[in-house]
Design a protein around this motif. Structure first.
Motif, short mmCIF file in Angstrom:
data_model
loop_
_atom_site.label_atom_id
_atom_site.label_comp_id
_atom_site.label_asym_id
_atom_site.label_seq_id
_atom_site.Cartn_x
_atom_site.Cartn_y
_atom_site.Cartn_z
N GLU A 6 -4.60 8.43 -9.02
CA GLU A 6 -4.98 7.96 -7.74
C GLU A 6 -6.15 8.66 -7.04
OE1 GLU A 6 -2.09 8.94 -4.27
OE2 GLU A 6 -0.99 9.74 -5.96
N ASP A 7 -6.78 7.89 -6.03
CA ASP A 7 -7.75 8.47 -5.39
C ASP A 7 -7.76 8.00 -3.85
OD1 ASP A 7 -8.71 5.73 -5.16
OD2 ASP A 7 -10.27 5.90 -6.83
N GLN A 8 -8.75 8.20 -3.12
CA GLN A 8 -8.67 7.95 -1.82
C GLN A 8 -8.43 6.29 -1.31
OE1 GLN A 8 -12.03 9.45 0.16
NE2 GLN A 8 -11.54 11.61 0.04
N ALA A 9 -8.74 5.50 -2.18
CA ALA A 9 -8.88 4.06 -2.12
C ALA A 9 -7.35 3.59 -2.59
CB ALA A 9 -9.98 3.53 -2.70
N GLU A 10 -7.07 3.85 -4.09
CA GLU A 10 -6.10 3.24 -4.86
C GLU A 10 -5.10 4.20 -5.56
OE1 GLU A 10 -8.49 -0.65 -6.13
OE2 GLU A 10 -8.77 1.24 -7.56
N ARG A 11 -3.98 3.61 -5.56
CA ARG A 11 -2.85 4.18 -6.61
C ARG A 11 -2.89 3.19 -8.02
NH1 ARG A 11 0.26 4.41 -1.86
NH2 ARG A 11 0.37 6.66 -0.72
N ILE A 12 -3.01 3.81 -9.05
CA ILE A 12 -3.08 3.20 -10.28
C ILE A 12 -1.97 3.54 -11.00
CG2 ILE A 12 -4.24 2.51 -12.35
CD1 ILE A 12 -6.67 3.50 -10.76
N ALA A 13 -0.82 2.77 -11.58
CA ALA A 13 0.07 3.10 -12.19
C ALA A 13 0.49 2.15 -13.46
CB ALA A 13 1.57 3.09 -11.26
N ALA A 14 0.84 2.89 -14.57
CA ALA A 14 1.09 1.94 -15.78
C ALA A 14 2.42 2.22 -16.57
CB ALA A 14 -0.21 1.83 -16.72
N GLN A 15 3.23 1.46 -16.91
CA GLN A 15 4.30 1.90 -17.63
C GLN A 15 4.19 1.26 -19.01
OE1 GLN A 15 8.18 -0.16 -17.09
NE2 GLN A 15 8.81 1.63 -16.63
N LEU A 16 3.99 2.16 -20.08
CA LEU A 16 3.82 1.80 -21.44
C LEU A 16 5.29 1.51 -22.17
CD1 LEU A 16 1.40 3.37 -20.30
CD2 LEU A 16 0.60 4.22 -22.71
N ARG A 17 5.36 0.47 -22.79
CA ARG A 17 6.81 0.11 -23.57
C ARG A 17 6.33 0.33 -25.28
NH1 ARG A 17 9.75 -2.95 -20.14
NH2 ARG A 17 8.53 -3.49 -18.21
N THR A 42 -2.20 -0.18 -6.13
CA THR A 42 -1.88 -0.37 -4.79
C THR A 42 -3.03 0.03 -3.93
OG1 THR A 42 0.43 0.05 -5.45
CG2 THR A 42 -0.37 0.23 -3.14
N ASN A 43 -3.37 -0.72 -3.06
CA ASN A 43 -4.40 -0.38 -2.14
C ASN A 43 -3.99 0.52 -0.88
OD1 ASN A 43 -5.90 -0.45 0.55
ND2 ASN A 43 -7.18 -1.95 -0.52
N ARG A 44 -4.24 1.87 -1.09
CA ARG A 44 -3.83 2.73 -0.33
C ARG A 44 -3.90 2.47 1.22
NH1 ARG A 44 -4.63 8.95 -2.17
NH2 ARG A 44 -3.03 9.01 -0.64
N ALA A 45 -4.96 1.82 1.66
CA ALA A 45 -4.84 1.46 3.25
C ALA A 45 -3.94 0.28 3.68
CB ALA A 45 -6.35 0.79 3.32
N SER A 46 -3.90 -0.68 2.90
CA SER A 46 -3.16 -1.89 2.97
C SER A 46 -1.87 -1.84 2.39
CB SER A 46 -3.96 -3.33 2.86
OG SER A 46 -3.87 -3.27 1.35
N LEU A 47 -1.72 -1.02 1.62
CA LEU A 47 -0.39 -1.03 0.71
C LEU A 47 0.09 -2.36 -0.20
CD1 LEU A 47 2.14 0.90 3.23
CD2 LEU A 47 0.61 1.97 1.43
N GLN A 48 -1.18 -3.18 -0.13
CA GLN A 48 -0.78 -4.23 -1.06
C GLN A 48 -1.14 -3.89 -2.35
OE1 GLN A 48 -3.70 -6.83 0.97
NE2 GLN A 48 -2.17 -8.19 1.39
N SER A 49 -0.25 -4.67 -3.35
CA SER A 49 -0.31 -4.09 -4.68
C SER A 49 -0.32 -5.48 -5.54
CB SER A 49 1.07 -3.63 -5.28
OG SER A 49 1.17 -2.31 -4.51
N ILE A 50 -1.03 -5.26 -6.74
CA ILE A 50 -0.94 -6.27 -7.63
C ILE A 50 -0.85 -5.77 -9.11
CG2 ILE A 50 -3.51 -6.02 -8.07
CD1 ILE A 50 -3.90 -8.94 -8.30
N LYS A 51 -0.14 -6.34 -9.89
CA LYS A 51 0.39 -6.08 -11.15
C LYS A 51 0.40 -7.07 -12.29
CE LYS A 51 5.34 -6.51 -10.43
NZ LYS A 51 6.59 -5.52 -10.47
N PRO A 71 -4.88 -9.41 -4.39
CA PRO A 71 -4.42 -8.72 -3.24
C PRO A 71 -4.90 -7.23 -3.28
CG PRO A 71 -2.77 -9.67 -4.57
CD PRO A 71 -4.04 -10.02 -5.27
N ALA A 72 -5.55 -6.43 -4.53
CA ALA A 72 -5.92 -5.28 -4.56
C ALA A 72 -7.29 -5.34 -4.07
CB ALA A 72 -5.95 -4.75 -5.79
#
Length: 257
Positions: free
Chosen positions: A44-55, A75-84, A248-249
């Motif tokens: 993550e940085d100031q603008a976004e959170r990036i997460a991945a689940q590897l299978r 996930t956009n840290r300001a709006s909390l909107q996410s896209i996956k 959304p992101a």
């Protein structure tokens, strides 16, 4: 644990854009010998959170494990909107983490693909944010070579300083093909200007952004002095592009992952 299998998966993770710090967890999970397991990646940085689940899954015929897919969430840290979106590792549509990140931001990626007959071809791929399958994943749009988008030819329409040098030109094209939004310098009659470029295969053009990441115009025709040679700046294409690329992101540059 199968050591050669571990080394193969370790290299596969590295090629896919995931960091070396995952290697210890990979090794630990393989030693447990379970039929399936997942690994988690976060940044993550100031603008976004990036997460991945590897299978990963284990072969039914041997002790070999396979890296099957990963689900990337931004996930956009300001709006909390996410896209996956889930991206598959073994198959026609294989994307690195960086490419997947760019796709989720609405950008297009140029890939080497193989059809059902085993024939190789190249195409631009872009997520369709208006079409979702039963699993909640967006479908892909494909823009094949015969669609008519020629990135090098489009770039030649602009007074880009990078195009003067073969190595810089090659790097620019490769970056745009990975889906990056790339910073360049326009050499204009009134002086140099910093802008960002983005490949836009759907409209067979290049999108240009100013320093505030505002979309300026799409494939404007410029004369040799870098001046606008036509009053029509394809405003219709600009409007369509803005409507078409609104995931959304938060839109951002193709940052390094």
């Amino acid at each position: 644990m199968n050591q050669k299998n571990y080394e193969y998966l370790r290299d596969q993770l590295l090629y896919s854009g995931f960091v070396d710090s995952m290697n210890a967890n990979l090794q630990k999970a393989m030693k447990k010998g379970q039929d399936q397991f997942t690994l988690n990646f976060k940044r993550e940085d100031q603008a976004e959170r990036i997460a991945a689940q590897l299978r990963f899954s284990k072969s039914k015929q041997s002790d070999m494990y396979f890296f099957n897919s990963y689900e990337l969430k931004i996930t956009n840290r300001a709006s909390l909107q996410s896209i996956k979106q889930r991206f598959y590792v073994n198959g026609r549509d294989r994307f690195t983490l960086k490419e997947a990140y760019n796709l989720l931001h609405g950008r297009a990626v140029h890939k080497d693909l193989t059809n059902k007959e085993g024939e190789r071809y190249r195409a631009w791929m872009q997520l369709d944010f208006k079409t979702v399958d039963l699993e909640g994943n967006r479908k892909f749009r494909h823009y094949h070579e015969n669609y008519g988008f020629d990135l090098p030819r489009e770039l030649e329409k602009f007074p880009i300083s990078d195009l003067q040098y073969p190595d810089s030109k090659e790097y620019l094209i490769a970056s745009l093909e990975r889906g990056n939004r790339h910073d360049v310098t326009f050499m204009l009659e009134q002086g140099s200007r910093q802008v960002s470029l983005e490949a836009n295969p759907k409209f067979k053009s290049v999108a240009i952004y100013d320093g505030s990441m505002r979309l300026e115009f799409v494939s404007m025709n410029l004369d040799k002095h870098g001046q606008q040679s036509a009053q029509d700046v394809q405003m219709e294409n600009k409007q369509k592009l803005q409507e078409d690329q609104q995931p959304p992101a938060k839109q951002s540059k193709g940052k390094r992952l």
